[in-house]
Design an enzyme around this catalytic site. Structure first.
Site, PDB file in Angstrom:
ATOM      1  N   HIS A  37       4.701   2.712  12.454  1.00  0.00           N
ATOM      2  CA  HIS A  37       3.767   3.813  12.754  1.00  0.00           C
ATOM      3  C   HIS A  37       4.454   4.881  13.613  1.00  0.00           C
ATOM      4  CE1 HIS A  37      -0.238   1.866  11.478  1.00  0.00           C
ATOM      5  NE2 HIS A  37       0.773   1.337  10.822  1.00  0.00           N
ATOM      6  N   HIS A  73       0.867  -1.182   0.000  1.00  0.00           N
ATOM      7  CA  HIS A  73       0.000   0.000   0.000  1.00  0.00           C
ATOM      8  C   HIS A  73       0.898   1.224   0.000  1.00  0.00           C
ATOM      9  CE1 HIS A  73       0.403   0.931   4.363  1.00  0.00           C
ATOM     10  NE2 HIS A  73       0.374  -0.360   4.553  1.00  0.00           N
ATOM     11  N   ASP A 112       3.554  -6.416   3.234  1.00  0.00           N
ATOM     12  CA  ASP A 112       3.444  -5.341   4.220  1.00  0.00           C
ATOM     13  C   ASP A 112       4.449  -5.552   5.346  1.00  0.00           C
ATOM     14  OD1 ASP A 112       2.461  -3.063   5.453  1.00  0.00           O
ATOM     15  OD2 ASP A 112       0.362  -3.659   5.279  1.00  0.00           O
ATOM     16  N   ASP A 158       6.477   1.206   6.508  1.00  0.00           N
ATOM     17  CA  ASP A 158       5.073   0.799   6.378  1.00  0.00           C
ATOM     18  C   ASP A 158       4.366   1.863   5.542  1.00  0.00           C
ATOM     19  OD1 ASP A 158       2.554  -0.184   6.647  1.00  0.00           O
ATOM     20  OD2 ASP A 158       2.402   0.130   8.808  1.00  0.00           O
ATOM     21  N   GLU A 198      -4.734   2.279   2.855  1.00  0.00           N
ATOM     22  CA  GLU A 198      -4.785   1.065   3.665  1.00  0.00           C
ATOM     23  C   GLU A 198      -4.873   1.420   5.135  1.00  0.00           C
ATOM     24  OE1 GLU A 198      -2.823  -2.413   5.907  1.00  0.00           O
ATOM     25  OE2 GLU A 198      -2.387  -0.294   5.934  1.00  0.00           O
ATOM     26  N   GLU A 199      -4.115   2.433   5.524  1.00  0.00           N
ATOM     27  CA  GLU A 199      -3.994   2.771   6.952  1.00  0.00           C
ATOM     28  C   GLU A 199      -5.295   3.304   7.557  1.00  0.00           C
ATOM     29  OE1 GLU A 199      -1.671   1.856   8.700  1.00  0.00           O
ATOM     30  OE2 GLU A 199       0.153   1.708   7.492  1.00  0.00           O
TER      31      GLU A 199
END
Ligand code: SAH
Length: 575
Positions: A528, A277, A442, A387, A419-420
């Site tokens: 993240h 993503h 991922d 990510d 996606e997030e």
């Protein structure tokens, strides 16, 4: 090398303690201590009777040499000869090259020689060749950055095969020749080389250099540096469109902004869809305050304390504006829980008017200030957006590799958006494609540094992740068996992984009437946040397994994998 076995050669070897090291992994990571100096270490694999090693060690007292040889009889001959020299820069091991990682740590070796050592010239034994991908991954690991491999062989077939596998494994080919002459180059001739030359055989030669992690990962650095929080992925999309247009038979796009390249396979064969993503977690400006501070919300899951005192970049219509998320210093009694409501961005403005002048508006997106760098370890890299610029880059890397592999499938590689914030682009694009197999690539948070509540799974440099369970997607048991089987067969490191989060695979499983949908994960720490860390060796494992799946897949394989569903259905009907 054909020689009559010497009786008890392995016991006789023990007499030569100055040169022969008994099978033991106590030297792993400690070779410099054993040699008692910091000189570079050169390794000959399949050293035979040791002529090359002995003469090289004599010529180059500032290089340390290690020879490995799987036959104890041959090694005994070598050690007998070498023990007469009194050289201090040689050790010999009676081991098979497939066990290299038990004896050598990462980045311990400067140079590897494969001199006529490969006993597997026939294509049907390709996997056992000393230049097969599983061996090259080991050499990658034990070699220092910019470390060298030199290969000599009399076999043209093996030479061509090795050129391909070395290139695929991202070694830089520095030199190749089909009529190499060591004498002309002042390089020590090996015993076999002499023999072959006497019988007028051509000597094939390859010299490659291990790329630095920095260079090998340049694609990912470029991608990670782009701004692309969920909903504002334009920069990443433009990059990908350009890259896929150069390779693809066709470009596919959904209505939300996901992009894919397609390479058509044979009629009636499966469609494999591979996606990273392209979005990353970040924030969005919500309010400009009179005092010049900027209020913001999360885009994707970022815990509030991760924001504190980070540099951020707001992307405005007028360009980038840098700022810092304000924190309370200890002098003023910082304490207690941090909430998003208490956070603000200070871009240096003195008033709301200043902010407007800079072009900042509610709805502007922001990301962490990037900090991509290779750590001292050389294999581990830190970035704001592993990510999932990792998955984005890997899907592209795999796509570029398709021209070098044989398989019947239609392969669609690319990147989804948003996606997030709820797997939004995966929903639209998987419905558009209706693949037979969807592979989400991922990054998943492993527990080797920051164990989560309860059980945690995985570590850096442990191999790719088989994500057998997450709340949105249960890996089909037959599929799990299949992927694990391929990893074992091709000696690719893997780890089982359970996640409490989800990936695009969770939504893609609903495509059509439902499809195989799996996640191949890359271990990551601190995701993240501004400072997630990954390991290049795991990147190679992800790439290897995805390529093996494509190579192995076909309509027959698909049917076979689906079979268990029908079988269980049939059982139910019988009842
Ligand atoms: N390098 C020497 C000898 C070549 S003969 C020269 O150029 O003259 C090849 C040697 O490699 C044989 O002695 C064989 O036992 C050894 N060999 C082959 N495969 C090996 C492996 N997987 N691990 C260790 N040694 C190996």
């Amino acid at each position: 090398m054909r020689v009559k076995n010497i009786k008890d050669a392995d016991i006789k070897l023990l007499e030569y303690k100055d040169y022969y090291l008994e099978k033991s992994n106590e030297y792993k990571g400690k070779w410099k201590e054993l040699f008692k100096n910091n000189n570079p270490i050169h390794l000959e694999i399949g050293m035979g009777k040791g002529k090359f090693l002995k003469e090289s060690a004599k010529l180059n007292p500032n290089i340390n040499y290690i020879g490995i040889e799987k036959s104890s009889t041959i090694l005994l001959k070598a050690v007998r000869m070498i023990s007469e020299t009194k050289l201090k820069n040689i050790y010999l091991l009676n081991i098979d090259a497939s066990n290299l990682l038990d004896y050598f740590a990462s980045s311990e070796i400067a140079h590897i020689y494969l001199n006529f050592s490969d006993p597997w010239p026939k294509d049907r034994h390709a996997k056992r060749r000393l230049t097969a991908p599983s061996f090259l991954r080991k050499y990658q690991d034990i070699l220092v950055n910019n470390g060298v491999i030199e290969i000599k062989t009399d076999n043209e077939n093996l030479f061509n095969y090795s050129l391909e596998t070395l290139e695929e494994a991202k070694f830089l080919i520095k030199e190749q020749s089909s009529n190499f002459d060591s004498k002309k180059r002042n390089i020590v001739e090996t015993e076999y080389e002499q023999k072959f030359k006497e019988s007028n055989k051509a000597i094939y030669y390859i010299k490659v250099v291990k790329m630095t992690a920095k260079k090998r990962m340049k694609l990912y650095e470029d991608l990670a540096n782009l701004h692309g929080p969920s909903g504002d992925e334009g920069q990443v999309r433009d990059y990908l469109l350009k890259a896929y247009r150069a390779e693809a038979d066709e470009i596919l796009r959904d209505g939300l902004g996901s992009v894919f390249g397609m390479k058509k396979g044979k009629e009636g064969e499966p469609v494999i869809m591979i996606a990273g993503h392209m979005d990353e977690v970040g924030g969005m400006v919500t309010r400009l305050q009179e005092n010049g501070f900027v209020k913001f919300i999360n885009i994707g899951g970022v815990v509030p304390h991760v924001w504190v005192s980070q540099n951020v970049v707001i992307q405005t219509a007028k360009g980038k504006v840098k700022g810092v998320v304000g924190s309370v210093p200890p002098h003023m009694g910082a304490a207690g829980e941090i909430t998003m409501e208490s956070l603000f961005i200070d871009v240096g403005a003195e008033s709301k008017k200043d902010l407007e002048k800079y072009g900042i508006k509610p709805g502007d997106f922001l990301t962490f200030e990037n900090d991509y760098y290779v750590t001292k370890n050389k294999n581990r890299i830190v970035s704001k957006a592993w990510d999932n610029r990792f998955g984005t880059g890997m899907a592209l890397e795999v796509f570029r590799e398709l021209k070098n592999i044989e398989h019947p499938n239609t392969v669609i590689c690319g990147a989804t958006v948003q996606e997030e914030v709820g797997l939004r682009g995966a929903k639209t694009s998987s419905q558009m494609v209706k693949p037979d197999l969807f592979i989400a690539i991922d990054v998943s948070p492993v527990g080797d540094a920051t164990p989560g509540p309860g059980d945690s799974f995985g570590k850096l440099n442990g191999g790719f992740l088989i994500r057998f369970y997450d709340p949105g997607n249960i890996m089909n048991p037959k599929m799990l068996e299949y992927v694990e089987g391929l990893a074992k067969k091709h000696k690719i490191d893997y780890q089982f992984f359970l996640s409490k989060g989800g990936t695009d695979a969770a939504i893609a499983q609903y495509a059509g009437s439902g499809c195989f949908s799996i996640t191949i994960g890359l271990p990551g720490r601190y995701i993240h946040s501004n400072t997630s860390m990954i390991d290049v060796r795991d990147v190679e494992a992800v790439k290897a397994i995805v390529l093996e799946i494509i190579k192995d897949f076909s309509k027959e394989r698909l049917l076979e994998l689906k079979q268990w569903k029908y079988i269980s259905l049939a059982k139910i009907k019988q009842k």
